[in-house]
Enzyme design. Structure first.
Site, PDB file in Angstrom:
ATOM      1  N   SER A  72       0.822  -1.208   0.000  1.00 34.14           N
ATOM      2  CA  SER A  72       0.000   0.000   0.000  1.00 34.14           C
ATOM      3  C   SER A  72       0.861   1.265   0.000  1.00 34.14           C
ATOM      4  CB  SER A  72      -0.896   0.027   1.240  1.00 34.14           C
ATOM      5  OG  SER A  72      -1.699  -1.133   1.305  1.00 34.14           O
TER       6      SER A  72
HETATM    7  N1  SAH Z   1      -0.217  -4.989   4.135  1.00 35.51           N
HETATM    8  C1  SAH Z   1       0.462  -5.394   2.924  1.00 35.51           C
HETATM    9  C2  SAH Z   1      -0.366  -5.141   1.707  1.00 35.51           C
HETATM   10  C3  SAH Z   1      -0.753  -6.420   1.075  1.00 35.51           C
HETATM   11  S1  SAH Z   1      -1.949  -6.382  -0.233  1.00 35.51           S
HETATM   12  C4  SAH Z   1       1.824  -4.726   2.839  1.00 35.51           C
HETATM   13  O1  SAH Z   1       2.117  -3.875   3.675  1.00 35.51           O
HETATM   14  O2  SAH Z   1       2.613  -5.082   1.957  1.00 35.51           O
HETATM   15  C5  SAH Z   1      -3.202  -7.435   0.433  1.00 35.51           C
HETATM   16  C6  SAH Z   1      -2.804  -8.830   0.766  1.00 35.51           C
HETATM   17  O3  SAH Z   1      -3.977  -9.476   1.279  1.00 35.51           O
HETATM   18  C7  SAH Z   1      -2.344  -9.691  -0.399  1.00 35.51           C
HETATM   19  O4  SAH Z   1      -1.061 -10.182  -0.115  1.00 35.51           O
HETATM   20  C8  SAH Z   1      -3.370 -10.833  -0.467  1.00 35.51           C
HETATM   21  O5  SAH Z   1      -2.798 -12.076  -0.823  1.00 35.51           O
HETATM   22  C9  SAH Z   1      -3.886 -10.843   0.949  1.00 35.51           C
HETATM   23  N2  SAH Z   1      -5.206 -11.443   1.172  1.00 35.51           N
HETATM   24  C10 SAH Z   1      -6.343 -11.350   0.436  1.00 35.51           C
HETATM   25  N3  SAH Z   1      -7.347 -12.036   1.001  1.00 35.51           N
HETATM   26  C11 SAH Z   1      -6.845 -12.588   2.136  1.00 35.51           C
HETATM   27  C12 SAH Z   1      -7.384 -13.409   3.172  1.00 35.51           C
HETATM   28  N4  SAH Z   1      -8.644 -13.816   3.172  1.00 35.51           N
HETATM   29  N5  SAH Z   1      -6.568 -13.777   4.175  1.00 35.51           N
HETATM   30  C13 SAH Z   1      -5.272 -13.374   4.216  1.00 35.51           C
HETATM   31  N6  SAH Z   1      -4.706 -12.604   3.278  1.00 35.51           N
HETATM   32  C14 SAH Z   1      -5.476 -12.203   2.257  1.00 35.51           C
END
Ligand code: SAH
Length: 209
Positions: free
Chosen positions: A52
């Site tokens: 993000s």
């Molecule tokens: N907070 C992260 C941003 C990741 S983007 C950072 O700082 O880099 C969102 C993430 O959510 C992705 O990696 C995706 O695989 C994950 N995601 C989506 N649905 C999910 C779920 N039900 N449980 C766990 N992770 C999930």
């Protein structure tokens, strides 16, 4: 990043600003994008996911009103960046990721950088009961509504900050507080754009709304 992006945009919480100042964001982005690590934008990760925008991470964590004794659940570990910032603010952070490769590399990265974060492989839409209750639950993936499991795993007066809305349509970043009556009080933090929260209590496997 703190002086040019976060303060001018209205992030005021000094603990959040200090945490954002402290975490080496360049360690969390793909090597070929390292020159852009502190830019005012999200960046692509592997597996079609994104780290993000710094402002959105700060806005989310500020709205979660984390104090030093808190236990935090971070849903969607991705690179582990938001989990690292949360770890600067809280006493314990559990972070859950459904893509095993991302979870494994975030786990390695966080421990190499000295962050004590429990990275769990699994579906965060059902929370992680073993670590509950959580003072705050933050998510970097958009769902149709707050998963019931999260409310069940929330401590009294707990906060949930997550994007609500369709992955390909309108989304808002919403901050919820659990009231004494057991209901959620919402504050709308504005329009955002996140990848889908895919799971049992969110969107089905394809991520379709
Ligand atoms: N907070 C992260 C941003 C990741 S983007 C950072 O700082 O880099 C969102 C993430 O959510 C992705 O990696 C995706 O695989 C994950 N995601 C989506 N649905 C999910 C779920 N039900 N449980 C766990 N992770 C999930």
């Amino acid at each position: 990043m703190v002086q040019r992006q976060l303060r001018p945009r209205g992030i005021h919480d000094e603990r959040v600003l200090e945490a954002m100042q402290h975490v080496p964001r360049h360690e969390f982005v793909p090597l070929d994008l390292i020159d852009y690590a502190y830019d005012d934008r999200p960046l692509p990760l592997s597996d079609g996911q994104t780290i993000s925008q710094p402002y959105i991470v700060a806005l989310t964590l500020e709205a979660a009103r984390i104090v030093a004794a808190d236990i935090v659940l971070d849903v969607g570990t991705g690179s582990g960046y938001a989990a690292a910032v949360a770890a600067e603010l809280a006493s314990r952070v559990v972070s859950i990721e459904r893509q095993p490769r991302l979870a494994a590399s975030a786990r390695d990265r966080l421990s190499r950088l000295g962050y004590t974060v429990t990275v769990i492989d699994g579906d965060g839409s059902v929370g992680w009961p073993d670590g509950a209750p959580y003072d705050a639950i933050v998510a970097a993936a958009t769902g149709p509504s707050v998963p019931v499991a999260w409310v069940e795993q929330l401590a009294p007066a707990g906060r949930i900050v997550m994007p609500i809305g369709s992955p390909r349509g309108a989304q808002r970043l919403a901050a919820f507080t659990l009231t004494a009556a057991g209901t959620l009080r919402e504050k709308n933090l504005g329009a955002v754009s996140f990848v889908p929260l895919v799971g049992a209590q969110a969107w089905p496997e394809q991520g379709d709304a």
